[in-house]
Design a protein around this motif. Structure first.
Motif, short mmCIF file in Angstrom:
data_model
loop_
_atom_site.label_atom_id
_atom_site.label_comp_id
_atom_site.label_asym_id
_atom_site.label_seq_id
_atom_site.Cartn_x
_atom_site.Cartn_y
_atom_site.Cartn_z
N PHE A 1 -2.06 -3.70 -5.39
CA PHE A 1 -1.21 -3.35 -6.53
C PHE A 1 0.10 -2.75 -6.04
CE2 PHE A 1 -5.69 -2.69 -7.67
CZ PHE A 1 -5.81 -3.48 -8.82
N ASN A 2 1.15 -2.96 -6.84
CA ASN A 2 2.46 -2.42 -6.51
C ASN A 2 3.15 -2.02 -7.82
OD1 ASN A 2 4.73 -1.72 -5.04
ND2 ASN A 2 5.31 -3.82 -4.50
N LEU A 3 4.32 -1.43 -7.70
CA LEU A 3 5.14 -1.15 -8.87
C LEU A 3 6.06 -2.34 -9.12
CD1 LEU A 3 6.15 2.54 -8.13
CD2 LEU A 3 4.68 1.75 -9.98
N ASN A 4 6.37 -2.58 -10.39
CA ASN A 4 7.33 -3.64 -10.70
C ASN A 4 8.73 -3.20 -10.25
OD1 ASN A 4 7.99 -1.79 -12.69
ND2 ASN A 4 7.68 -3.19 -14.40
N VAL B 1 -0.05 0.84 -16.58
CA VAL B 1 -0.85 -0.12 -15.82
C VAL B 1 -0.86 -1.43 -16.59
CG1 VAL B 1 -3.15 -0.60 -14.88
CG2 VAL B 1 -2.29 1.75 -14.90
N SER B 2 -0.46 -2.51 -15.94
CA SER B 2 -0.40 -3.81 -16.63
C SER B 2 -1.80 -4.31 -16.97
CB SER B 2 0.33 -4.85 -15.77
OG SER B 2 -0.48 -5.27 -14.70
N ASP B 3 -1.89 -5.13 -18.01
CA ASP B 3 -3.17 -5.72 -18.40
C ASP B 3 -3.73 -6.59 -17.27
OD1 ASP B 3 -3.03 -4.49 -20.86
OD2 ASP B 3 -2.22 -6.26 -21.89
N GLU B 4 -2.83 -7.22 -16.49
CA GLU B 4 -3.29 -8.06 -15.39
C GLU B 4 -4.05 -7.23 -14.35
OE1 GLU B 4 -1.78 -11.22 -11.98
OE2 GLU B 4 -0.32 -9.88 -12.89
N THR C 1 8.37 0.86 -13.64
CA THR C 1 7.83 1.35 -14.91
C THR C 1 6.38 0.92 -15.13
OG1 THR C 1 8.67 -0.63 -16.02
CG2 THR C 1 10.09 1.34 -16.05
N GLN C 2 5.90 -0.03 -14.31
CA GLN C 2 4.56 -0.56 -14.52
C GLN C 2 3.90 -0.91 -13.19
OE1 GLN C 2 4.05 -4.35 -16.72
NE2 GLN C 2 2.74 -3.16 -18.08
N ILE C 3 2.58 -0.66 -13.13
CA ILE C 3 1.79 -1.06 -11.98
C ILE C 3 1.36 -2.51 -12.21
CG2 ILE C 3 -0.32 -0.63 -10.66
CD1 ILE C 3 -0.02 2.35 -11.56
N VAL C 4 1.60 -3.35 -11.22
CA VAL C 4 1.32 -4.78 -11.34
C VAL C 4 0.49 -5.26 -10.15
CG1 VAL C 4 3.42 -5.25 -12.70
CG2 VAL C 4 3.50 -5.38 -10.20
N VAL C 5 -0.08 -6.45 -10.29
CA VAL C 5 -0.84 -7.06 -9.20
C VAL C 5 0.15 -7.70 -8.23
CG1 VAL C 5 -2.49 -8.87 -8.59
CG2 VAL C 5 -2.90 -7.43 -10.60
N ALA C 6 0.10 -7.29 -6.97
CA ALA C 6 0.96 -7.88 -5.94
C ALA C 6 0.26 -9.05 -5.26
CB ALA C 6 1.34 -6.82 -4.90
N LYS C 7 -1.07 -8.94 -5.09
CA LYS C 7 -1.81 -10.01 -4.41
C LYS C 7 -3.28 -9.90 -4.77
CE LYS C 7 -2.80 -12.24 -0.08
NZ LYS C 7 -2.30 -12.59 1.21
N LYS C 8 -3.91 -11.08 -4.92
CA LYS C 8 -5.37 -11.16 -5.06
C LYS C 8 -5.85 -12.10 -3.96
CE LYS C 8 -5.33 -12.66 -9.42
NZ LYS C 8 -5.76 -12.96 -10.80
N SER C 9 -7.00 -11.77 -3.37
CA SER C 9 -7.49 -12.61 -2.29
C SER C 9 -9.01 -12.70 -2.30
CB SER C 9 -7.03 -12.05 -0.94
OG SER C 9 -7.55 -12.84 0.12
N ASP C 10 -9.50 -13.85 -1.84
CA ASP C 10 -10.95 -14.02 -1.69
C ASP C 10 -11.33 -14.03 -0.20
OD1 ASP C 10 -9.93 -16.44 -0.90
OD2 ASP C 10 -11.11 -17.64 -2.30
N SER C 11 -10.38 -13.66 0.66
CA SER C 11 -10.66 -13.63 2.10
C SER C 11 -11.74 -12.60 2.42
CB SER C 11 -9.39 -13.28 2.89
OG SER C 11 -9.74 -13.08 4.26
#
Length: 140
Positions: free
Chosen positions: A31-34, A9-12, A38-48
């Motif tokens: 979240f998605n895989l890179n 899991v990425s630090d992000e 090998t790592q789970i990463v943030v695909a999108k962040k939203s304030d909607s």
């Protein structure tokens, strides 16, 4: 942090989740895989604030994980529940579904304070009313 799948899991992911949980500036994170899985990463962040926007960001034929700060009214007050979504649509490739299923525990263990877990394979399982019944049912 990597479990049986060998995916970390990425630090992000952790810092974005803390931002959502503590600052309330974000409404959801997907979240998605890179690329090399090998790592789970943030695909999108939203304030909607629109739940429909969140659902629209879940791809129809690919797996994702997400955390949504679900807000609803109960007993005269506004409540919030952090909901974890394991989105694995029926039309996603079988191999992708297997990797996502085996990697989910790594991400879940990294995110403390999740109140509700939603397993979604089609739109009805992540529909607002379905999530509302699970979230409201977990409120004491």
């Amino acid at each position: 942090m990597s479990g049986m799948s060998g995916v970390s899991v990425s630090d992000e992911c952790i810092s974005s989740y803390q931002e959502l949980k503590l600052s309330k500036k974000l409404k959801y994170i997907i979240f998605n895989l890179n690329a090399d899985k090998t790592q789970i990463v943030v695909a999108k962040k939203s304030d909607s604030k629109e739940y429909e926007d969140f659902i629209a960001d879940l791809p129809e034929t690919e797996c994702r994980w997400a955390v949504y700060d679900f807000q609803f009214e109960k007993e005269g007050g506004t409540r919030n529940k952090l909901c974890f979504f394991a989105w694995s649509p029926d039309d996603a490739p079988t191999k992708q579904k297997m990797v996502f299923a085996s990697s989910k525990v790594n991400l879940r263990q990294a995110l403390d304070g999740i109140a509700v877990e939603i397993q979604g394979t089609d739109s009805s399982e992540v529909a607002y009313e379905s999530v509302l019944s699970k979230a409201a049912g977990n409120t004491r």
